[in-house]
Design a protein around this motif. Structure first.
Motif, PDB file in Angstrom:
ATOM      1  N   ASP A   9      -7.607 151.134 -49.402  1.00  0.00           N
ATOM      2  CA  ASP A   9      -8.006 150.216 -48.334  1.00  0.00           C
ATOM      3  C   ASP A   9      -7.735 150.902 -46.994  1.00  0.00           C
ATOM      4  OD1 ASP A   9      -8.300 148.192 -46.449  1.00  0.00           O
ATOM      5  OD2 ASP A   9      -7.508 146.647 -47.788  1.00  0.00           O
ATOM      6  N   TYR A  10      -8.752 151.530 -46.441  1.00  0.00           N
ATOM      7  CA  TYR A  10      -8.590 152.304 -45.217  1.00  0.00           C
ATOM      8  C   TYR A  10      -8.151 151.426 -44.039  1.00  0.00           C
ATOM      9  CZ  TYR A  10     -10.962 156.141 -47.635  1.00  0.00           C
ATOM     10  OH  TYR A  10     -11.295 157.150 -48.516  1.00  0.00           O
ATOM     11  N   ALA A  11      -8.656 150.204 -43.978  1.00  0.00           N
ATOM     12  CA  ALA A  11      -8.250 149.300 -42.900  1.00  0.00           C
ATOM     13  C   ALA A  11      -6.783 148.911 -43.035  1.00  0.00           C
ATOM     14  CB  ALA A  11      -9.137 148.055 -42.894  1.00  0.00           C
ATOM     15  N   ALA A  12      -6.324 148.705 -44.267  1.00  0.00           N
ATOM     16  CA  ALA A  12      -4.910 148.369 -44.474  1.00  0.00           C
ATOM     17  C   ALA A  12      -4.007 149.531 -44.066  1.00  0.00           C
ATOM     18  CB  ALA A  12      -4.667 147.995 -45.934  1.00  0.00           C
ATOM     19  N   VAL A  13      -4.442 150.750 -44.341  1.00  0.00           N
ATOM     20  CA  VAL A  13      -3.687 151.928 -43.891  1.00  0.00           C
ATOM     21  C   VAL A  13      -3.565 151.918 -42.372  1.00  0.00           C
ATOM     22  CG1 VAL A  13      -3.663 154.449 -43.763  1.00  0.00           C
ATOM     23  CG2 VAL A  13      -4.385 153.317 -45.878  1.00  0.00           C
ATOM     24  N   THR A  14      -4.674 151.652 -41.694  1.00  0.00           N
ATOM     25  CA  THR A  14      -4.684 151.636 -40.236  1.00  0.00           C
ATOM     26  C   THR A  14      -3.764 150.559 -39.689  1.00  0.00           C
ATOM     27  OG1 THR A  14      -6.966 152.466 -40.232  1.00  0.00           O
ATOM     28  CG2 THR A  14      -6.167 151.444 -38.211  1.00  0.00           C
ATOM     29  N   ARG A  15      -3.811 149.368 -40.291  1.00  0.00           N
ATOM     30  CA  ARG A  15      -2.952 148.273 -39.819  1.00  0.00           C
ATOM     31  C   ARG A  15      -1.480 148.601 -40.024  1.00  0.00           C
ATOM     32  NH1 ARG A  15      -7.073 145.153 -42.325  1.00  0.00           N
ATOM     33  NH2 ARG A  15      -5.772 144.890 -44.185  1.00  0.00           N
ATOM     34  N   ALA A  16      -1.143 149.149 -41.188  1.00  0.00           N
ATOM     35  CA  ALA A  16       0.258 149.495 -41.459  1.00  0.00           C
ATOM     36  C   ALA A  16       0.741 150.570 -40.491  1.00  0.00           C
ATOM     37  CB  ALA A  16       0.399 149.969 -42.906  1.00  0.00           C
ATOM     38  N   TRP A  17      -0.105 151.525 -40.202  1.00  0.00           N
ATOM     39  CA  TRP A  17       0.251 152.576 -39.251  1.00  0.00           C
ATOM     40  C   TRP A  17       0.522 151.972 -37.871  1.00  0.00           C
ATOM     41  CZ3 TRP A  17      -3.832 156.439 -37.014  1.00  0.00           C
ATOM     42  CH2 TRP A  17      -3.203 157.360 -36.171  1.00  0.00           C
ATOM     43  N   GLN A  18      -0.363 151.108 -37.410  1.00  0.00           N
ATOM     44  CA  GLN A  18      -0.160 150.485 -36.105  1.00  0.00           C
ATOM     45  C   GLN A  18       1.141 149.679 -36.073  1.00  0.00           C
ATOM     46  OE1 GLN A  18      -3.888 148.355 -35.905  1.00  0.00           O
ATOM     47  NE2 GLN A  18      -4.857 149.957 -34.661  1.00  0.00           N
ATOM     48  N   LYS A  19       1.399 148.937 -37.143  1.00  0.00           N
ATOM     49  CA  LYS A  19       2.600 148.110 -37.211  1.00  0.00           C
ATOM     50  C   LYS A  19       3.864 148.960 -37.197  1.00  0.00           C
ATOM     51  CE  LYS A  19       4.710 144.399 -39.935  1.00  0.00           C
ATOM     52  NZ  LYS A  19       4.577 143.539 -41.143  1.00  0.00           N
ATOM     53  N   SER A  20       3.810 150.161 -37.766  1.00  0.00           N
ATOM     54  CA  SER A  20       4.997 151.025 -37.840  1.00  0.00           C
ATOM     55  C   SER A  20       5.452 151.515 -36.474  1.00  0.00           C
ATOM     56  CB  SER A  20       4.703 152.241 -38.736  1.00  0.00           C
ATOM     57  OG  SER A  20       3.875 153.195 -38.063  1.00  0.00           O
ATOM     58  N   GLY A  21       4.529 151.637 -35.539  1.00  0.00           N
ATOM     59  CA  GLY A  21       4.862 152.174 -34.225  1.00  0.00           C
ATOM     60  C   GLY A  21       5.079 153.679 -34.213  1.00  0.00           C
ATOM     61  N   LEU A  22       4.829 154.337 -35.336  1.00  0.00           N
ATOM     62  CA  LEU A  22       5.053 155.779 -35.428  1.00  0.00           C
ATOM     63  C   LEU A  22       3.780 156.557 -35.079  1.00  0.00           C
ATOM     64  CD1 LEU A  22       7.205 155.834 -38.695  1.00  0.00           C
ATOM     65  CD2 LEU A  22       7.986 156.102 -36.330  1.00  0.00           C
ATOM     66  N   PRO A  23       3.919 157.817 -34.692  1.00  0.00           N
ATOM     67  CA  PRO A  23       2.755 158.583 -34.231  1.00  0.00           C
ATOM     68  C   PRO A  23       1.829 159.070 -35.341  1.00  0.00           C
ATOM     69  CG  PRO A  23       4.726 159.941 -34.116  1.00  0.00           C
ATOM     70  CD  PRO A  23       5.190 158.559 -34.461  1.00  0.00           C
ATOM     71  N   ALA A  24       2.252 158.943 -36.598  1.00  0.00           N
ATOM     72  CA  ALA A  24       1.425 159.461 -37.693  1.00  0.00           C
ATOM     73  C   ALA A  24       1.699 158.677 -38.970  1.00  0.00           C
ATOM     74  CB  ALA A  24       1.705 160.942 -37.924  1.00  0.00           C
ATOM     75  N   VAL A  25       0.746 158.762 -39.902  1.00  0.00           N
ATOM     76  CA  VAL A  25       0.901 158.132 -41.208  1.00  0.00           C
ATOM     77  C   VAL A  25       0.362 159.078 -42.271  1.00  0.00           C
ATOM     78  CG1 VAL A  25      -1.326 156.922 -41.118  1.00  0.00           C
ATOM     79  CG2 VAL A  25       0.510 156.002 -42.543  1.00  0.00           C
TER      80      VAL A  25
ATOM     81  N   GLY B 192      11.497 161.906 -38.571  1.00  0.00           N
ATOM     82  CA  GLY B 192      11.442 160.470 -38.826  1.00  0.00           C
ATOM     83  C   GLY B 192      10.254 159.802 -38.183  1.00  0.00           C
ATOM     84  N   GLU B 193       9.163 160.548 -38.012  1.00  0.00           N
ATOM     85  CA  GLU B 193       8.002 160.040 -37.282  1.00  0.00           C
ATOM     86  C   GLU B 193       6.745 159.940 -38.150  1.00  0.00           C
ATOM     87  OE1 GLU B 193       9.128 161.457 -32.750  1.00  0.00           O
ATOM     88  OE2 GLU B 193       7.621 162.617 -33.869  1.00  0.00           O
ATOM     89  N   LEU B 194       6.935 159.897 -39.472  1.00  0.00           N
ATOM     90  CA  LEU B 194       5.779 159.850 -40.371  1.00  0.00           C
ATOM     91  C   LEU B 194       5.854 158.597 -41.242  1.00  0.00           C
ATOM     92  CD1 LEU B 194       3.217 161.269 -41.354  1.00  0.00           C
ATOM     93  CD2 LEU B 194       4.636 162.579 -42.953  1.00  0.00           C
ATOM     94  N   ALA B 195       5.035 157.617 -40.913  1.00  0.00           N
ATOM     95  CA  ALA B 195       4.938 156.420 -41.747  1.00  0.00           C
ATOM     96  C   ALA B 195       4.284 156.783 -43.074  1.00  0.00           C
ATOM     97  CB  ALA B 195       4.131 155.343 -41.030  1.00  0.00           C
ATOM     98  N   GLY B 196       4.549 155.971 -44.090  1.00  0.00           N
ATOM     99  CA  GLY B 196       3.928 156.186 -45.389  1.00  0.00           C
ATOM    100  C   GLY B 196       3.193 154.942 -45.841  1.00  0.00           C
ATOM    101  N   PHE B 197       2.114 155.125 -46.579  1.00  0.00           N
ATOM    102  CA  PHE B 197       1.359 154.010 -47.143  1.00  0.00           C
ATOM    103  C   PHE B 197       1.099 154.345 -48.602  1.00  0.00           C
ATOM    104  CE2 PHE B 197      -2.265 151.515 -48.368  1.00  0.00           C
ATOM    105  CZ  PHE B 197      -2.097 150.305 -47.694  1.00  0.00           C
ATOM    106  N   LEU B 198       1.427 153.429 -49.492  1.00  0.00           N
ATOM    107  CA  LEU B 198       1.366 153.694 -50.926  1.00  0.00           C
ATOM    108  C   LEU B 198      -0.028 153.434 -51.478  1.00  0.00           C
ATOM    109  CD1 LEU B 198       2.998 154.496 -53.429  1.00  0.00           C
ATOM    110  CD2 LEU B 198       3.525 152.078 -53.764  1.00  0.00           C
TER     111      LEU B 198
END
Length: 243
Positions: free
Chosen positions: A116-132, A202-208
């Motif tokens: 789910d590409y949109a879910a990845v984008t939302r989780a990244w935005q929510k994390s506040g981190l510069p990368a996912v 510590g600047e890399l969010a992850g999405f499963l």
């Protein structure tokens, strides 16, 4: 449907493991299930809300431009061309950045990723981190595991020196910002090194991810992906039997 940020597709590699298959045809244009592989990838992105794609091309890149054009499946497509000798994955991203804006998704031109590409984008935005980075529980099944993933954060990533506690693998879809690109030296050409440095900071969010990836980087993988995409197309036809 949410509109995705621009998508950077790294499609400039030589594809040397495919031998004669890519002597006159760039890997993204190899016919898979009856059409160029890139068509499958672009159609999938469009279905998930992508509107803008930047193709980073190198080897036989003029053939990609000619075949794909500036619009396909409702996507606006632009091109960034490697310098002679190729830029490497990170170099290609940096060269394309003026076409991509402040934040963008990035993936490889030889992968088909059911996520789910949109879910990845939302989780990244929510994390506040510069990368996912998207990750898949792998345990050495499809390739060498290279990620330590905990509580939505990539704690470690190292493709060159994997360790036993790495049970996940880089799934192949990431998200980067201008701030993230500054984490690696200007001379660095490898995208995986940038991800490693971001994880260390510590600047890399992850999405499963939960679905396995398909790719065409080797002859065996190409055969497997062709079979999968052929079944997928058959299942989409009216009155098709379930596959």
């Amino acid at each position: 449907m949410s509109v995705l940020p621009p998508v950077c597709i790294l499609a400039g590699g030589l594809g040397t493991r495919l031998g004669e298959r890519v002597r006159e045809t760039p890997k993204p244009l190899l016919e898979v299930a009856g059409e160029p592989f890139l068509f499958h990838q672009l159609r999938l992105l469009a279905a998930h809300g992508a509107r803008e794609v930047v193709l980073c091309v190198g080897y036989l890149g003029e053939l990609v431009v000619r075949r794909i054009g500036s619009e396909r499946f409702g996507l606006r497509i632009s091109y960034s061309h490697d310098e002679p000798g190729l830029d490497g994955t990170l170099g290609a991203v940096r060269r394309a950045r003026p076409l991509l804006g402040e934040r963008f998704l990035v993936l490889y031109g030889d992968t088909y990723l059911r996520i789910d590409y949109a879910a990845v984008t939302r989780a990244w935005q929510k994390s506040g981190l510069p990368a996912v980075m998207t990750v898949l529980r792998n345990d050495g099944r499809w390739d060498i595991s290279n990620v330590v993933f905990e509580n939505g954060i990539v704690k470690r990533h190292d493709k060159r020196r994997p360790t036993p506690e790495m049970h996940w693998i880089d799934y192949g879809l990431g998200g980067l910002s201008t701030r993230a690109l500054a984490a690696a030296p200007d001379a660095e050409r490898d995208l995986s090194v940038l991800y490693r440095l971001l994880a260390e900071r510590g600047e890399l969010a992850g999405f499963l991810a939960t679905e396995r990836f398909y790719e065409i980087g080797s002859p065996a993988a190409l055969v497997e992906t062709e079979a999968f995409l052929t079944r997928l197309q058959a299942a989409r036809r009216p009155n098709a039997l379930e596959v």
